[in-house]
Design an enzyme around this catalytic site. Sequence first.
Site, PDB file in Angstrom:
ATOM      1  N   ASP A  89       0.842  -1.196   0.000  1.00 19.44           N
ATOM      2  CA  ASP A  89       0.000   0.000   0.000  1.00 19.44           C
ATOM      3  C   ASP A  89       0.879   1.249   0.000  1.00 19.44           C
ATOM      4  O   ASP A  89       1.979   1.226  -0.550  1.00 19.44           O
ATOM      5  CB  ASP A  89      -0.928  -0.036   1.223  1.00 19.44           C
ATOM      6  CG  ASP A  89      -2.265   0.633   0.957  1.00 19.44           C
ATOM      7  OD1 ASP A  89      -2.274   1.849   0.741  1.00 19.44           O
ATOM      8  OD2 ASP A  89      -3.294  -0.064   0.963  1.00 19.44           O
ATOM      9  N   HIS A 111      -3.693   6.057   3.239  1.00 14.41           N
ATOM     10  CA  HIS A 111      -4.448   4.859   2.907  1.00 14.41           C
ATOM     11  C   HIS A 111      -3.895   3.616   3.605  1.00 14.41           C
ATOM     12  O   HIS A 111      -4.638   2.839   4.216  1.00 14.41           O
ATOM     13  CB  HIS A 111      -4.438   4.682   1.387  1.00 14.41           C
ATOM     14  CG  HIS A 111      -5.362   3.625   0.884  1.00 14.41           C
ATOM     15  ND1 HIS A 111      -4.998   2.304   0.783  1.00 14.41           N
ATOM     16  CD2 HIS A 111      -6.643   3.693   0.427  1.00 14.41           C
ATOM     17  CE1 HIS A 111      -6.001   1.606   0.294  1.00 14.41           C
ATOM     18  NE2 HIS A 111      -7.018   2.431   0.065  1.00 14.41           N
ATOM     19  N   SER A 145     -11.237  -1.045  -0.230  1.00 14.10           N
ATOM     20  CA  SER A 145      -9.929  -0.963   0.426  1.00 14.10           C
ATOM     21  C   SER A 145     -10.026  -1.279   1.901  1.00 14.10           C
ATOM     22  O   SER A 145      -9.071  -1.778   2.501  1.00 14.10           O
ATOM     23  CB  SER A 145      -9.350   0.444   0.268  1.00 14.10           C
ATOM     24  OG  SER A 145      -8.969   0.713  -1.040  1.00 14.10           O
TER      25      SER A 145
END
Length: 874
Positions: free
Chosen positions: A153, A202, A527
């Site tokens: 990520d 994220h 996600s």
Amino acid sequence: MVRLGLATTLLAAASFAQAAHHKAPKVVPGAYIVEYEDSHAASILNSIKGDATIRKDIRHELFKGASFQFKDLDKAEDLAGKIAAMSGVKAMYPVRRYSVPEHTVHYTGSSVQEVVAKRDTAKDTFTPHLMTQVNKFRDSGITGKGIKVAVIDTGIDYLHPALGGCFGAGCLVSYGADLVGDDFNGSNTPVPDPDPMDCQGHGTHVSGIVASKTNNPYGIIGAASDVTLGAYRVFGCDGDVGNDILIEAYLKAYDDGSDIITASIGGASGWPEDSWAAVVSRIVEKGVPCLVSAGNSGDEGIFYASTAANGKRVTAVGSVDNIIAPALLSEGTYSVAGSSASAFGFTAGTPSAWANVSLPVWSVNFDTTDAANGCEAFPDNTPDLSKYITLIRRGSCTFVQKAQNAAAKGAKYIIFYNNAAGSTKVDISAVAGIQGSAMVTSETGAAWIKALQAGSEVIVNMADPETAPKNLSNFPNPNTAGFLSTYTSWGPTYEIDVKPQISAPGGMILSTYPRALGSYAVLSGTSMACPLAAATWALVMQKRGTKDPRVLENLFSATAHPNLFNDGTTTYPMLAPVAQQGAGLIQAWDAANANALLSISSISFNDTANIKPLQSFEVTNTGKKAVTYQLGHTSAATAYTFADANTIDPADFPNELVANKATLVITPAKLTLNPGQKKTVTVLAIPPKGLDAKRLPVYSGYITLNGTDSTGYSLPYQGVVGSMKAVTVLDKQYSYLSQSSDAALAPVAAGTVFTLPPAGKANETQYANTVYPTVVLTLAMGSAEVRADVVNAKGKTIGQVLTFPAYWNPRGTFEWNWDGALSDGSYAPAGTYKITLRALKIYGNSRKPQDWETQTTESFSIKYAKKNKREFTA
């Protein structure tokens, strides 16, 4: 229909073929991935080095190859063709770039967050855990200890107190690397380093879902808080990433001994054969489960599977919405008639200059049910609103319209109070004079209105939302609690593989966030669903003592709970299609304790033209007692791909759903298994009747096994009525010739003449204003191969346009400029041409002309600018 702008060498800002509404994987011009036989590595790499820069040299048991960037883009295709033809080359792929996964940031914390004492963790009441039975593991002391989970990520803020506060041996985030560096944006050279610190957010949110600790203000806890995390950072602080770096990250995570690899990254594909998906599939075959988010393009409708989630044996994870709506609200205070201050929560809007604002409240009326509150011009006796905070109910007209009416009376600060649960961010920046906007809950608004109606003055003391303390409020989710998120991408693949495999909570999830960005946040996306699924994989690994990817996926699939279809506002009395939810919502404790083990996780009967009507699976009793299972099946809604028989573009969400169902003949109807015994079940499928095959209906459902031990299991299945090969692939209406000077990319008239730079000079500054012929090609459905042939005035094909053929293409629009270069490295002579666009049908044979769909552009002419004297004498 809005089409996706596909991977191309040129992406226009807008297009006659309609602009894309979300990011798509882009091709890096002149960059390729070559996979080769190990014995030919030296000769292949030597042939590349003179003309290209090696991006990645990957010598691995699962992938031997390299990615490289040609120095001269004008010769790239010719050179690439020569390399592809070399002995020992297995495959050549373009380098594609993928953006940071799309997700919605609902709320973020504050820079002044303080860690509070740990809550009592004897009971896990975190709603995503209740929804997936994770709480039962924690109540039993099972927390994933000893399992290594790699997160690919944006990195992890490992200094976050809820994520361990350190990096390295003995830390929660104990291994991994930064493969790219802060300044990497997807188009420049990566500068790797050993520090995977997150500067986007994220990856930190994802990691908290897996394994955050309870030393945090909100008492949240990761689903598997005692796993060991690996952080593989593949994004810089901005931009995207190439699939060659993603391949490298997966192989590194595999080499570092990860037990599970999770990635919430992807892009439109629908084909399991692309390079990244193929490598991930190989890792799964080697015994490491790989979970990838299904994608957030649910609005595109059915047949929109994402890579690498669409890979064979890769577990694609869809999203369901949280049963509550958590909100991190900035804290302000108010007083009524001079009383002591009371706290309230607000969501800052845009603009948000609320620091040190303390003003009385004024409201246009006291009716808390008035949907049109503030929609009309304010009365003449309205006071100077610059001296107040204007309170307006959310309702029937736009926020901007309400704000304009308030601003007309001098308003600078506006607070909306909600007409539903919670609060949301508003944007009234378009209204001149407004300095601060916010929203409060309906309850807060009603309390203020009640006080005003009684004649009391209400003073509101606002705070800078950047520094104000944040309070966690949990509101009910009235419309979509536990249902599939409307944004979750639908399968199946173009080869009718079942995608997604499973679903998990991903809508409105509270987790960690980088300290610099507020420390905590509420986000939505597949996600968020994927890491929760990965954490449950870790819990079941620990409980059952198995790491076999196939066994784990089969257990989770068999014990998941399918749910009814919900379009975001309404729930329908039919199960959501398998193409949306896979097997259904994870029930991890049931998976860990299942005594029936199915040999597969799903069945695809394919389309009618290629139907495999008779299939089988095995059931093994892993328990200690004999069990008899009654077999049956429950149908899900059948989804039409196309809105009508004359449409070639798949319908946007929600696709039309009908109740027509398949008939399944299941043998035996009853099955008795002694401990350790295995038996085979056969399934004969008869597709549903009464459907319009031209609209390509996708039917699905669940084979059920109900045991005398009070257990129940299910196996998802799907099929297609009609022929995938008969479906129109090439959208001829939106495949034509345009010109690079036209931002709208409208078709050009026949006979248009283009003056191009001299051969090989297109990149020189003096030709920067050249108007090129722009070829626009639109795929209504995916195509495994697309070609663009240049045809002269005599009807003879003289070569293929640079950058083609293109393989494993999703549906959407290609756009590229042509400078006269052909794929063999030569240039088309000055003259008159047409370009014939060809797309291979789904299940088509590239060697059969009838399996291609074609469209030929209008004729056009090219000529080349003359070289200047300096070029002749150089």
